[in-house]
Design a protein around this motif. Structure first.
Motif, PDB file in Angstrom:
ATOM      1  N   LEU A  47      47.526 -68.779  32.302  1.00 51.94           N
ATOM      2  CA  LEU A  47      46.421 -68.250  31.490  1.00 51.94           C
ATOM      3  C   LEU A  47      46.519 -66.726  31.382  1.00 51.94           C
ATOM      4  N   GLN A  48      46.730 -66.076  32.526  1.00 53.14           N
ATOM      5  CA  GLN A  48      46.793 -64.599  32.517  1.00 53.14           C
ATOM      6  C   GLN A  48      47.993 -64.119  31.716  1.00 53.14           C
ATOM      7  N   ASP A  49      49.117 -64.848  31.812  1.00 55.02           N
ATOM      8  CA  ASP A  49      50.309 -64.466  31.044  1.00 55.02           C
ATOM      9  C   ASP A  49      50.040 -64.587  29.548  1.00 55.02           C
ATOM     10  N   ARG A  50      49.353 -65.674  29.176  1.00 51.23           N
ATOM     11  CA  ARG A  50      49.089 -65.913  27.749  1.00 51.23           C
ATOM     12  C   ARG A  50      48.127 -64.854  27.194  1.00 51.23           C
ATOM     13  N   LEU A  51      47.100 -64.511  27.997  1.00 48.35           N
ATOM     14  CA  LEU A  51      46.105 -63.539  27.531  1.00 48.35           C
ATOM     15  C   LEU A  51      46.570 -62.103  27.731  1.00 48.35           C
ATOM     16  N   ARG A  52      47.576 -61.936  28.564  1.00 44.74           N
ATOM     17  CA  ARG A  52      48.061 -60.622  28.982  1.00 44.74           C
ATOM     18  C   ARG A  52      46.919 -59.787  29.561  1.00 44.74           C
ATOM     19  N   ARG A  53      46.106 -60.434  30.396  1.00 43.07           N
ATOM     20  CA  ARG A  53      45.057 -59.702  31.096  1.00 43.07           C
ATOM     21  C   ARG A  53      44.614 -60.504  32.323  1.00 43.07           C
ATOM     22  N   ARG A  54      43.926 -59.811  33.200  1.00 39.61           N
ATOM     23  CA  ARG A  54      43.407 -60.441  34.411  1.00 39.61           C
ATOM     24  C   ARG A  54      42.174 -61.267  34.064  1.00 39.61           C
ATOM     25  N   VAL A  55      42.044 -62.433  34.696  1.00 39.26           N
ATOM     26  CA  VAL A  55      40.831 -63.219  34.504  1.00 39.26           C
ATOM     27  C   VAL A  55      40.093 -63.322  35.838  1.00 39.26           C
ATOM     28  N   LEU A  56      38.801 -63.675  35.746  1.00 31.22           N
ATOM     29  CA  LEU A  56      37.998 -63.928  36.945  1.00 31.22           C
ATOM     30  C   LEU A  56      37.824 -65.437  37.089  1.00 31.22           C
ATOM     31  N   ILE A  57      37.878 -65.926  38.311  1.00 28.10           N
ATOM     32  CA  ILE A  57      37.713 -67.353  38.559  1.00 28.10           C
ATOM     33  C   ILE A  57      36.426 -67.580  39.350  1.00 28.10           C
ATOM     34  N   GLU A  58      35.608 -68.513  38.835  1.00 26.20           N
ATOM     35  CA  GLU A  58      34.273 -68.751  39.395  1.00 26.20           C
ATOM     36  C   GLU A  58      34.258 -69.900  40.398  1.00 26.20           C
ATOM     37  N   ASN A  59      33.540 -69.670  41.489  1.00 21.02           N
ATOM     38  CA  ASN A  59      33.311 -70.724  42.484  1.00 21.02           C
ATOM     39  C   ASN A  59      32.393 -71.796  41.897  1.00 21.02           C
ATOM     40  N   PRO A  60      32.683 -73.081  42.129  1.00 18.21           N
ATOM     41  CA  PRO A  60      31.890 -74.153  41.518  1.00 18.21           C
ATOM     42  C   PRO A  60      30.694 -74.552  42.379  1.00 18.21           C
ATOM     43  N   SER A  61      29.731 -75.250  41.756  1.00 15.00           N
ATOM     44  CA  SER A  61      28.736 -75.969  42.560  1.00 15.00           C
ATOM     45  C   SER A  61      29.274 -77.394  42.704  1.00 15.00           C
ATOM     46  N   THR A  62      29.172 -77.943  43.898  1.00 17.31           N
ATOM     47  CA  THR A  62      29.765 -79.265  44.108  1.00 17.31           C
ATOM     48  C   THR A  62      28.771 -80.225  44.766  1.00 17.31           C
ATOM     49  N   TYR A  63      29.008 -81.507  44.517  1.00 16.00           N
ATOM     50  CA  TYR A  63      28.133 -82.568  45.049  1.00 16.00           C
ATOM     51  C   TYR A  63      28.875 -83.474  46.017  1.00 16.00           C
ATOM     52  N   LEU A  64      30.185 -83.284  46.134  1.00 16.51           N
ATOM     53  CA  LEU A  64      30.952 -84.040  47.115  1.00 16.51           C
ATOM     54  C   LEU A  64      32.083 -83.181  47.638  1.00 16.51           C
ATOM     55  N   ARG A  65      32.569 -83.561  48.807  1.00 12.38           N
ATOM     56  CA  ARG A  65      33.780 -82.939  49.356  1.00 12.38           C
ATOM     57  C   ARG A  65      34.779 -84.042  49.654  1.00 12.38           C
ATOM     58  N   PHE A  66      36.061 -83.692  49.636  1.00  7.38           N
ATOM     59  CA  PHE A  66      37.097 -84.676  49.929  1.00  7.38           C
ATOM     60  C   PHE A  66      37.351 -84.735  51.422  1.00  7.38           C
ATOM     61  N   ASP A  67      37.782 -85.908  51.895  1.00  9.74           N
ATOM     62  CA  ASP A  67      37.991 -86.021  53.344  1.00  9.74           C
ATOM     63  C   ASP A  67      39.182 -85.183  53.788  1.00  9.74           C
ATOM     64  N   HIS A  68      40.170 -85.007  52.862  1.00 14.50           N
ATOM     65  CA  HIS A  68      41.261 -84.098  53.204  1.00 14.50           C
ATOM     66  C   HIS A  68      41.147 -82.848  52.340  1.00 14.50           C
ATOM     67  N   SER A  69      40.544 -81.799  52.898  1.00 14.86           N
ATOM     68  CA  SER A  69      40.322 -80.547  52.172  1.00 14.86           C
ATOM     69  C   SER A  69      40.260 -79.434  53.211  1.00 14.86           C
ATOM     70  N   PRO A  70      41.442 -79.108  53.810  1.00 16.35           N
ATOM     71  CA  PRO A  70      41.449 -78.269  55.015  1.00 16.35           C
ATOM     72  C   PRO A  70      41.105 -76.797  54.793  1.00 16.35           C
ATOM     73  N   ILE A  71      41.201 -76.298  53.537  1.00 16.91           N
ATOM     74  CA  ILE A  71      40.974 -74.856  53.332  1.00 16.91           C
ATOM     75  C   ILE A  71      39.521 -74.634  52.919  1.00 16.91           C
ATOM     76  N   PRO A  72      38.770 -73.775  53.628  1.00 19.26           N
ATOM     77  CA  PRO A  72      37.401 -73.489  53.181  1.00 19.26           C
ATOM     78  C   PRO A  72      37.435 -72.860  51.783  1.00 19.26           C
ATOM     79  N   GLU A  73      36.398 -73.145  50.977  1.00 18.36           N
ATOM     80  CA  GLU A  73      36.408 -72.689  49.586  1.00 18.36           C
ATOM     81  C   GLU A  73      36.582 -71.167  49.438  1.00 18.36           C
TER      82      GLU A  73
END
Lengths: 287, 250
Positions: A132-158
């Motif tokens: 995406l950044q390569d196509r736009l040739r600029r930096r983008v910001l990525i937003e943290n989501p609101s979630t209603y479930l977590r996966f049983d295998h998801s070892p990295i904190p958000e």
């Protein structure tokens, strides 16, 4: 550092919604900036005419909701090209998207769906963000989501996942304080600890919105419907965030049960007042 | 298959009316059962896509009522989910789907086609419209050979039912009755000053526009129009169409 040495902060902005097109054409809303959902302005006609006027009046940010950066099947080139065309046409001050996926098997689900936070997904998201950044040739910001479930295998904190994504791709972070709160309540996690775990230099924008409080089998579940005022707990997170990320502009989002434009403008002004108070306290504490 | 791709495939299946068993097996059981948590996403997808369809097809929704519309939308979403992240582009197949919907009135699919054409007209990309004065300067032979191209916002919807009368009678605040015996209507849809608008076409005008849309020259299209409607007064008919923003300048 004191407030007087900082760049004058951009006053809080609001999301531009079709329900307010008439009102913003009639008079320029008294806010610092406006944010659009990219996918609502990819055609022509009246929406683009409104956007052109808003862009003449105010700084504009383009917020994508459909690129599916967490999608294992990669990005849709045609959609990427259309978003790039919009960005080239209006030259926004910021471009952002989500840490989520919405496309699988070529089907668009119209939702920001949750990811397991693994090394594999970090590789997938980082690859898509870089493309995406390569196509736009600029930096983008990525937003943290609101979630209603977590996966049983998801070892990295958000927050660690977002920090690693920023480090790997050079992207910034759009920190949505309502989303942090919604997810923290839904999963019994620590919202304050989340804000503190985000690298201070990566945050380029803050989001605020209201949520709906639901109950299921005696368990409180918060639904991120953007349909009410910002709640006190989220304002407290915002105060913490503006001290930690003083240069990031704030945006008010409202997407269901949309009130008259004046109400949103008042909410943005409230964010400015709270921001100023939070920074005063910060300076007083540092003095 | 790599785990993430598999997770997304299984999640997608659960969202579109299929079983949630595969994805539930990977979801943390924490105060609520995985199925309850998945249901929150399922509701969101169903409600927001149903709202998108109701926004694009408001007259259809009014004609069949909220409960019928919600149930038809739900089946449609599961059978024909969106392929584009642009919600205004969702619903092209809804008119055909309604043709097979139980107990739906026979005119419903064509009313839906009219609403879809209006939706496309509203969102179509911007292109300069032909100005009548661009033609006035041409010699008559050149005018006859001229090939006019409709704008992307222009459409013609023909029906054996009075779809324009039905559409007008079901605008907000209206509650007129429509006599179905009045017969079919052919409707021109275009964009004027940002609004998608429509009007009924006479038989000659309809043939004229359809012939032009099919790439035939103005002279040829005009003869076909007179053949279809022998009493048609051509010059004002052509002038009226040219005064409407239906043709592209290039």
């Amino acid at each position: 550092m004191t407030a007087s040495l900082r760049e004058p902060p951009l006053a809080a902005g609001i999301g531009l919604r079709a329900a307010h097109h008439g009102a913003v054409m009639a008079s320029r809303p008294s806010v610092g900036w406006m944010e659009i959902h990219a996918e609502n302005y990819l055609g022509g006609g009246a929406p683009r005419r409104v956007l052109a006027q808003v862009r003449r009046d105010l700084p504009v940010s383009v917020h994508g909701v459909g690129l599916s950066l967490g999608g294992a099947e990669g990005l849709d080139q045609a959609h990427l090209d259309r978003v790039a065309g919009l960005v080239a046409a209006i030259e926004p001050m910021l471009v952002s998207e989500h840490l989520a996926w919405s496309v699988a098997g070529g089907v668009y689900h119209n939702d920001l769906l949750p990811l397991p936070y693994t090394e594999e997904s970090l590789g997938v998201v980082a690859g898509n963000v870089s493309r995406l950044q390569d196509r736009l040739r600029r930096r983008v910001l990525i937003e943290n989501p609101s979630t209603y479930l977590r996966f049983d295998h998801s070892p990295i904190p958000e927050p660690a996942f977002l920090a690693a994504l920023a480090q790997r791709t050079g992207c910034g972070i759009l920190l949505d304080l309502n989303n942090i709160y919604v997810s923290a309540v839904n999963h019994g996690l620590d919202a304050v600890g989340y804000v503190d775990a985000i690298p201070a230099d990566a945050v380029g924008e803050l989001h605020l919105a209201g949520h709906h409080v639901a109950h299921e089998d005696g368990v409180t579940i918060l639904i991120d419907d953007h349909g009410s005022s910002v709640c006190d707990a989220v304002w407290e997170l915002h105060a913490r965030a503006v001290r930690r990320f003083p240069d990031a502009p704030t945006l008010i989002e409202w997407d269901t049960a949309i009130p008259p434009l004046d109400r949103l403008v008042a909410e943005a002004k409230a964010a400015d007042a709270r921001r100023a108070r939070a920074l005063e306290h910060d300076d007083a504490a540092a003095a | 298959m790599p785990p993430l791709r598999e997770i997304q495939r299984d999640f997608s299946q659960a969202l579109l009316g299929g079983s949630d068993q595969a994805i539930a097996g990977r979801v943390l059981h924490d105060r609520l059962a995985p199925a309850q948590r998945i249901q929150i996403y399922r509701n969101h997808v169903r409600i927001t896509l149903g709202e998108a369809l109701a926004t694009t097809f408001p007259v259809v929704a009014r004609l069949v009522g909220g409960a019928y519309f919600a149930s038809a939308a739900r089946r449609f979403i599961e059978r024909e989910p969106p392929r584009s992240p642009v919600l205004a582009e969702y619903g092209a197949a809804f008119p055909d789907f309604l043709a097979g919907a139980p107990n739906a009135p026979a005119y419903l699919p064509d009313v839906a086609r009219l609403e879809w054409a209006l939706n496309l007209a509203y969102h179509a990309e911007d292109r300069p419209a032909l100005e009548p004065r661009q033609l006035a300067s041409l010699p008559p032979e050149a005018q006859a050979a001229l090939r006019l191209k409709p704008l992307p916002s222009t459409a013609i919807v023909s029906s054996a039912f009075p779809i324009l009368a039905i559409w007008q009678a079901n605008q907000p605040g209206r509650a007129d009755t429509v006599d179905l015996a009045q017969g079919g209507q052919t409707v021109l849809v275009w964009r004027e000053d940002g609004d998608a608008v429509c009007r009924a076409l006479g038989p000659g005008e309809a043939v004229l526009l359809q012939a032009l849309g099919a790439g035939r020259g103005l002279g040829e299209a005009a003869s076909a129009a007179v053949q279809a409607e022998p009493g048609l007064d051509l010059p004002p008919a052509i002038a009226a169409l040219l005064a409407t923003a239906v043709f592209s300048a290039s």
